[in-house]
Design a protein around this motif. Sequence first.
Motif, mmCIF file in Angstrom:
data_model
loop_
_atom_site.group_PDB
_atom_site.id
_atom_site.type_symbol
_atom_site.label_atom_id
_atom_site.label_comp_id
_atom_site.label_asym_id
_atom_site.label_seq_id
_atom_site.Cartn_x
_atom_site.Cartn_y
_atom_site.Cartn_z
ATOM 1 N N ARG A 151 0.671 -1.311 -0.414
ATOM 2 C CA ARG A 151 -0.217 0.163 0.102
ATOM 3 C C ARG A 151 0.737 1.602 -0.080
ATOM 4 N NH1 ARG A 151 -5.919 -0.574 3.764
ATOM 5 N NH2 ARG A 151 -6.174 -2.443 3.158
ATOM 6 N N HIS A 152 1.818 1.799 1.131
ATOM 7 C CA HIS A 152 3.070 2.606 1.472
ATOM 8 C C HIS A 152 3.336 2.652 -0.526
ATOM 9 C CE1 HIS A 152 6.859 4.444 2.489
ATOM 10 N NE2 HIS A 152 6.523 5.597 1.927
ATOM 11 N N VAL B 14 -10.157 -6.542 -8.366
ATOM 12 C CA VAL B 14 -9.025 -7.432 -7.013
ATOM 13 C C VAL B 14 -9.479 -6.753 -5.684
ATOM 14 C CG1 VAL B 14 -7.152 -7.575 -6.612
ATOM 15 C CG2 VAL B 14 -7.911 -7.574 -9.205
ATOM 16 N N TYR B 15 -8.996 -6.006 -5.019
ATOM 17 C CA TYR B 15 -9.133 -4.928 -4.146
ATOM 18 C C TYR B 15 -9.067 -3.305 -4.340
ATOM 19 C CZ TYR B 15 -5.874 -4.327 -0.345
ATOM 20 O OH TYR B 15 -5.275 -4.273 1.148
ATOM 21 N N PRO B 16 -10.946 -3.261 -3.918
ATOM 22 C CA PRO B 16 -10.647 -1.680 -4.118
ATOM 23 C C PRO B 16 -9.643 -0.315 -3.266
ATOM 24 C CG PRO B 16 -12.785 -2.881 -2.913
ATOM 25 C CD PRO B 16 -11.361 -3.767 -3.411
ATOM 26 N N VAL B 17 -8.952 -0.342 -2.233
ATOM 27 C CA VAL B 17 -8.011 0.038 -1.844
ATOM 28 C C VAL B 17 -7.252 0.733 -3.265
ATOM 29 C CG1 VAL B 17 -5.783 -0.012 -0.657
ATOM 30 C CG2 VAL B 17 -8.429 -0.943 0.098
ATOM 31 N N TYR B 18 -6.761 -0.522 -4.436
ATOM 32 C CA TYR B 18 -6.371 0.155 -5.632
ATOM 33 C C TYR B 18 -6.495 1.668 -5.869
ATOM 34 C CZ TYR B 18 -4.000 -4.238 -6.289
ATOM 35 O OH TYR B 18 -3.176 -5.803 -6.552
ATOM 36 N N PHE B 19 -8.119 1.767 -6.231
ATOM 37 C CA PHE B 19 -8.895 2.667 -6.272
ATOM 38 C C PHE B 19 -8.927 4.161 -5.013
ATOM 39 C CE2 PHE B 19 -10.611 -0.415 -8.953
ATOM 40 C CZ PHE B 19 -10.384 0.113 -9.637
#
Length: 338
Positions: A76-77, A99-104
């Motif tokens: 993430r960092h 895949v991974y909403p955190v990407y957005f």
Amino acid sequence: MRFEEFQDFRQRQLGASSSLLDAAETNVYRALAPMRPEPPTDMSTVHRCDLARAWLRRFELPEQWSGRAMVCRGVRHGLGVVFRRLHAVQARLWLPSDVYPVYFELARAAGLEPASYPTLPAPALPTAPADNRPEYLLIANPSKPLGRYLSDAECAAVTSWLRESPRRRVLIDSVYDLGVPFAGGTRRLLDTGAAVLLHSVTKGWLWPRTFGVVLLGPAQTELAAAFRTEPPTSAQLRLADRLLTEHGDVPRQVVDELAARAERLFERLPDDVLGAIPTASRTCPGNYFFPVGVPAETLRRECGVLAMPVSVFGANSWSGSVLTSLADAFAPTRTGAR
């Protein structure tokens, strides 16, 4: 149904029916908590350059790449640093939609407006023509919730996409790759010279947001300065050193544990549901996500299996769902039970 909404729905469903098979747990850290190594207690000094070389040795990559191996605080960092650079150069960014909403979240926090492509039931790479902007494609290998490594044909398609423009690059999130060395497709993409590899101790050692490495391509040194100004803490560096030097076997143990849990899941699934899970997902080492071409509502009502709808992972028009093998019911022992 988004992730938080589904978690509330899941708890209600499990509370209402003791016979419902919970195949929707996603917290691997809670499920495998007894396996996580303890942090060190000493106060020794650990240098980033030494950790970069240790990481390269572990994954059988050339030690002369140490100047390109940027030590960070996890994927993430690392993505946050990379995305800020992409915004500065007005790059186009493609993210997997499911895949991974955190990407957005990370991309938008950096000021980007990413485009997307689906990965379920199989990756469909973007087909938009290249323009004069830098262009980056983020892939995960292995990918969740696809639950498998990209095939040779899919990796070849990424390589072809890169060749269409010298301004194209691929970002490879390898956090779910628990093997040594990295998957063959990942290594072939690194050989293009147009790949940035992101890895961390998150899944293999069960320590999220602690330590990672972003391996830059030979022509991407402009990112190095940004990483050098945002190092992990001294405590994180000491922990990373201990994980790499004293607990090198933990990822293999995690793979074995997850394989045992997956078998427990498979034993309890109806034959037609098990048969609908792709073989590549059932046999991928360290995998605990299993896509199945049956709607989650159908699985719950007709099979007594609680699965996750694809919307939990992000936008996708596919009607299938995703099973996981992390619930206590699939543990080889009951040590993790509550």
